[in-house]
Every structure is written in structure tokens, then in C-alpha cells.
Motif scaffolding. Structure first.
Motif, short mmCIF file in Angstrom:
data_model
loop_
_atom_site.label_atom_id
_atom_site.label_comp_id
_atom_site.label_asym_id
_atom_site.label_seq_id
_atom_site.Cartn_x
_atom_site.Cartn_y
_atom_site.Cartn_z
N ILE A 163 36.35 32.96 46.78
CA ILE A 163 37.55 33.66 47.23
C ILE A 163 37.83 34.85 46.32
CG2 ILE A 163 38.58 31.62 48.31
CD1 ILE A 163 40.30 31.24 45.82
N MET A 164 38.58 35.80 46.85
CA MET A 164 39.00 36.96 46.08
C MET A 164 40.50 36.86 45.84
SD MET A 164 36.76 39.98 47.91
CE MET A 164 37.21 41.26 46.73
N LEU A 165 40.92 37.15 44.61
CA LEU A 165 42.31 37.03 44.22
C LEU A 165 42.80 38.34 43.63
CD1 LEU A 165 42.06 33.60 42.34
CD2 LEU A 165 42.76 33.96 44.73
N THR A 166 44.10 38.58 43.73
CA THR A 166 44.71 39.73 43.07
C THR A 166 46.12 39.33 42.64
OG1 THR A 166 45.16 42.11 43.26
CG2 THR A 166 45.73 40.75 45.16
N ARG A 167 46.59 39.94 41.57
CA ARG A 167 47.95 39.63 41.07
C ARG A 167 48.98 40.40 41.89
NH1 ARG A 167 47.37 36.51 36.77
NH2 ARG A 167 45.42 36.65 35.58
N VAL A 168 50.04 39.70 42.29
CA VAL A 168 51.08 40.30 43.12
C VAL A 168 52.45 40.02 42.52
CG1 VAL A 168 49.72 40.14 45.24
CG2 VAL A 168 51.22 38.25 44.59
N GLY A 169 53.41 40.86 42.91
CA GLY A 169 54.76 40.71 42.38
C GLY A 169 55.51 39.53 42.95
N ASP A 170 55.32 39.26 44.26
CA ASP A 170 56.01 38.14 44.92
C ASP A 170 54.99 37.26 45.63
OD1 ASP A 170 57.68 36.37 46.14
OD2 ASP A 170 58.70 37.84 47.43
N PRO A 171 54.40 36.30 44.94
CA PRO A 171 53.35 35.48 45.53
C PRO A 171 53.84 34.56 46.66
CG PRO A 171 53.91 34.70 43.32
CD PRO A 171 54.63 35.99 43.51
N ARG A 172 55.14 34.43 46.84
CA ARG A 172 55.66 33.57 47.91
C ARG A 172 55.25 34.06 49.29
NH1 ARG A 172 61.86 33.76 46.50
NH2 ARG A 172 61.21 35.95 46.35
N GLN A 173 54.81 35.31 49.40
CA GLN A 173 54.42 35.87 50.68
C GLN A 173 52.94 35.67 51.01
OE1 GLN A 173 56.93 37.18 52.55
NE2 GLN A 173 58.20 36.52 50.82
N PHE A 174 52.21 34.97 50.12
CA PHE A 174 50.76 34.90 50.25
C PHE A 174 50.27 33.47 50.05
CE2 PHE A 174 51.95 39.04 48.56
CZ PHE A 174 51.26 39.91 49.39
N GLY A 175 48.98 33.26 50.33
CA GLY A 175 48.31 32.08 49.83
C GLY A 175 48.09 32.26 48.34
N VAL A 176 48.37 31.22 47.56
CA VAL A 176 48.36 31.34 46.10
C VAL A 176 47.35 30.36 45.51
CG1 VAL A 176 49.74 31.07 43.99
CG2 VAL A 176 50.75 32.12 46.03
N ALA A 177 46.59 30.84 44.51
CA ALA A 177 45.59 30.01 43.85
C ALA A 177 46.07 29.61 42.46
CB ALA A 177 44.27 30.76 43.74
N GLU A 178 45.73 28.39 42.07
CA GLU A 178 45.98 27.91 40.71
C GLU A 178 44.63 27.73 40.02
OE1 GLU A 178 48.04 24.13 38.36
OE2 GLU A 178 47.85 24.11 40.57
N LEU A 179 44.48 28.32 38.85
CA LEU A 179 43.24 28.23 38.08
C LEU A 179 43.47 27.40 36.83
CD1 LEU A 179 42.03 31.97 38.19
CD2 LEU A 179 41.76 30.19 39.93
N ASP A 180 42.40 26.73 36.37
CA ASP A 180 42.52 26.02 35.10
C ASP A 180 42.19 26.99 33.95
OD1 ASP A 180 39.75 26.29 34.97
OD2 ASP A 180 39.34 24.19 35.42
N ALA A 181 42.17 26.47 32.74
CA ALA A 181 41.99 27.31 31.55
C ALA A 181 40.65 28.05 31.57
CB ALA A 181 42.10 26.47 30.29
N SER A 182 39.65 27.47 32.25
CA SER A 182 38.34 28.11 32.30
C SER A 182 38.20 29.08 33.47
CB SER A 182 37.26 27.03 32.41
OG SER A 182 37.37 26.33 33.64
N GLY A 183 39.28 29.20 34.27
CA GLY A 183 39.24 30.10 35.42
C GLY A 183 38.76 29.46 36.70
N ARG A 184 38.53 28.15 36.69
CA ARG A 184 38.07 27.44 37.89
C ARG A 184 39.25 27.19 38.84
NH1 ARG A 184 37.58 21.84 38.89
NH2 ARG A 184 36.05 21.32 40.51
#
Length: 355
Positions: free
Chosen positions: A130-151
Motif C-alpha cells: 500500500i501507499m501512504l501519505t501524511r494528512v492533516g485530518d486522517p478521519r477522512q481517509f483509510g488510516v494505517a497503523e505501523l509498528d516501530a519497524s514500519g510494518r
């Protein structure tokens, strides 16, 4: 690898434009936004494409044809209703067979293309990338949670309390493992089969899901403000070209494109701006970040930071800015008296009037 491009949404945030036009065909710098995605897919080396269409299928099929203009072989897949991204994968099951595929949302715009992520996916073959980007209001999008290693350890669609500011960009790459995940889904609270739920299923089954956090530009061109911003960005890369007629009383400043058959008379055009084929601009000012489409007329008017769709006419209007003007629209001055506004507006229109 195949591609699956989704072009079946109704575009409610772009009404009333999308009452009569497919949202994926609204132009950016005089080219439908869908075409940028098709070009990105072809540039990544993918040749077979399934194009998911809905109620606007006739218009999209007329614009895209068999795909040969893009170096693609297009198969049209009819989605009777926009029931979610995973539903599009479900109806494309026979077409996709057991091939890996990239899924691309037809109203998304990504600077820099998708060559790199397609190459990495083909080399590493996680179950999903998947491709991710940082956004100001993530409530409007599908949101990913990553662990400390970026997984990737979790995904959620439009959460009330997001666990990160990393939003899913509308490009996904899958192996055939996604089909089992989609088959297990139930409709979400929105009544849709969510692709985020399918990817979450892969994670919970212990399959590998990789991500790329992009630093370049990405927009979901779902509303007027985003369309204008993408138009601005594309126009920034213009190179001056004058194939139409510009008279000696006119002035072109900066990067301006005047397409074949266009006429500019007694006007000032400040780029970046594009005047489409067959358009006529007379006695007017066209300011930066403006796209005037084919066969439009701009007479005795001023306009900037706007998109004007084919065959629109703007006459005798002192100032227009930050506007999206539809096909065959006529914009003229209101009578000086009595002091009143006369409006003919489509459903869900938004109008700003000086008091």
C-alpha cells in the motif's frame, strides 16, 4: 501483472458538475484526470487493464476506447452500484484470475508515477503493498497503523479516533491472496465492502503487507478545491507553446499554451495558463493557473485560478477566480437594477454572493 482502475463513483462532492459528467473525466490542464492514471499505469509497464465503470460507463468508454491510445488493452467491468473498493475486486475476480494486479482509483493524482512501487512489488511479492501519505485530518481517509519497524499492523476506514496520520493513497498492489480476503468480508457500517477490511484480514492471517510512505504530491480530486490545486500543479510544468493565433494587441506573459485553432485578441494572458483548441479570448485578462478548454469564449472578462470546461462562454464579467465552470455554461453580468440575484442552480450547488 494486470491493472484494475476504478471509475464507477458518482462524484457527489463535485455536483452539479457530475450530474452530467463522469468525475474521472473532469479535466486538469485540459486533460481528464483519469488519463493521468492510465498513463502512469502504462509507464509502469502494465498493459492489461480492467476498467470498472458504473452509471457513466458510456461516457468513459467513449473517452478511453479500447485503450490503445495509452498503450493499454482495456476490458470494461460493469459495477451496478458503488458498493466499495473491495466490491470492485469481487466483480473483477474472473478477469483478474490468478494474476498479481495494481488497483488504482481513477480520480487520484500522484506526482512521480507508480513505476518504483510496481517494480518493488514485482521483486518482493508481499500479499499486499500500500501507499501512504501524511494528512492533516486522517478521519477522512483509510488510516494505517505501523509498528516501530514500519510494518503495517492495522488499518481502519475513516476512524473517529485515528491511530496515526498516515492515510492510504488510492493505489494498492495485490497478489491473488486478496481474493480469499474479499470473499470473507461483510458490509461495513457504510454498507460497503471495504478494501481496508480485506487488507486487515491479510494481516490477521499472518500474510505480509508492506507500505511506502510517499513524500511527493498526491490528491484525491474529489472536490473543487482539490481539482483547482491539481490543475495548478500540472500547469506549473507547462512549456510555452503557441499554435493558435495571437494578435499584436495581446500580451502573453510567462508559460502560456495556445492550442491550435485558438484565437487571442486584445487580451493579456499571464501564465501558467492554457487556452484550448478552438477557444476565443478577446478583450480579456486570463490570470495564472487557469485552464480554458476547447471551444470556450471569454470576452471582456477577467478570470484566474480556474478551470473552464468545453464550450463555456464568459462575457462582460469583471472578475472570476477559484472557480470550476461546467460544459456549455453561460456567464454574463446581472442587470444593474433592481438589486437582486437571479440564479439557476443545480442540486447541491454552493454559491457565494456579496451582500
Amino acid at each position: 501483472m494486470k491493472a484494475l482502475v476504478l471509475a464507477g463513483g458518482s462524484g457527489t462532492r463535485l455536483r452539479p458538475i457530475t450530474h452530467t459528467s463522469a468525475k474521472q473525466l473532469v479535466p486538469v490542464a485540459n486533460k481528464p484526470v483519469l488519463f493521468y492514471g492510465l498513463e502512469a499505469i502504462a509507464a509502469a509497464g502494465v498493459r492489461e487493464l480492467g476498467l470498472v465503470v458504473g452509471d457513466t460507463h458510456a461516457e468513459i468508454e467513449a473517452a478511453v476506447g479500447d485503450g490503445s491510445a495509452f498503450g493499454l488493452q482495456v476490458t470494461y467491468l460493469r459495477q451496478e452500484a458503488p458498493l466499495g473498493l473491495a466490491h470492485a475486486v469481487l466483480i473483477a475476480r474472473d478477469y483478474l484470475a490468478d494474476d498479481d494486479f495494481v488497483m488504482y482509483l481513477g480520480d487520484n493524482f500522484i506526482v512521480g508515477g507508480i513505476d518504483g512501487i510496481v517494480e518493488r512489488f514485482g521483486r518482493d511479492r508481499p500479499a499486499a503493498q500500500i501507499m501512504l501519505t501524511r494528512v492533516g485530518d486522517p478521519r477522512q481517509f483509510g488510516v494505517a497503523e505501523l509498528d516501530a519497524s514500519g510494518r503495517v499492523v492495522g488499518l481502519e476506514e475513516k476512524p473517529a479516533e485515528p491511530k496515526s496520520d498516515l492515510a492510504l493513497v488510492g493505489v494498492y498492489l495485490f497478489t491473488p491472496a486478496i481474493h480469499e480476503a474479499v470473499a470473507e468480508l461483510k458490509p461495513s457500517w457504510r454498507g460497503e465492502l471495504e478494501i481496508t477490511d480485506a487488507i486487515q484480514w491479510l494481516i490477521e492471517e499472518g500474510l505480509r503487507v508492506e507500505s511506502d510512505v510517499i513524500t511527493g504530491y498526491w490528491k484525491d480530486t474529489g472536490n473543487v478545491a482539490d481539482m483547482l490545486e491539481v490543475n495548478r500543479l500540472v500547469l506549473e510544468s507547462l512549456e510555452t507553446r503557441v499554435d493558435g493565433r495571437v494578435d499584436g494587441a495581446s500580451e502573453l506573459i510567462g508559460r502560456v499554451v495556445v492550442e491550435p485553432g485558438a484565437v487571442v485578441e486584445r487580451s493579456r494572458i499571464v501564465g501558467p495558463a492554457v487556452i484550448g483548441p478552438g477557444a476565443r479570448v478577446s478583450g480579456s485578462y486570463v490570470g495564472p493557473f487557469t485552464s480554458i478548454a476547447a471551444d470556450c469564449v471569454v470576452s471582456g472578462s477577467e478570470i484566474e485560478y480556474s478551470i473552464v470546461l468545453p464550450r463555456a462562454s464568459i462575457s462582460g464579467v469583471s472578475r472570476i477566480e477559484a472557480s470550476l465552470i461546467g460544459h456549455d455554461v453561460e456567464v454574463t453580468p446581472a442587470p444593474a437594477a433592481p438589486r437582486a440575484h437571479r440564479l439557476v442552480l443545480g442540486d447541491h450547488s454552493k454559491v457565494q454572493i456579496s451582500s
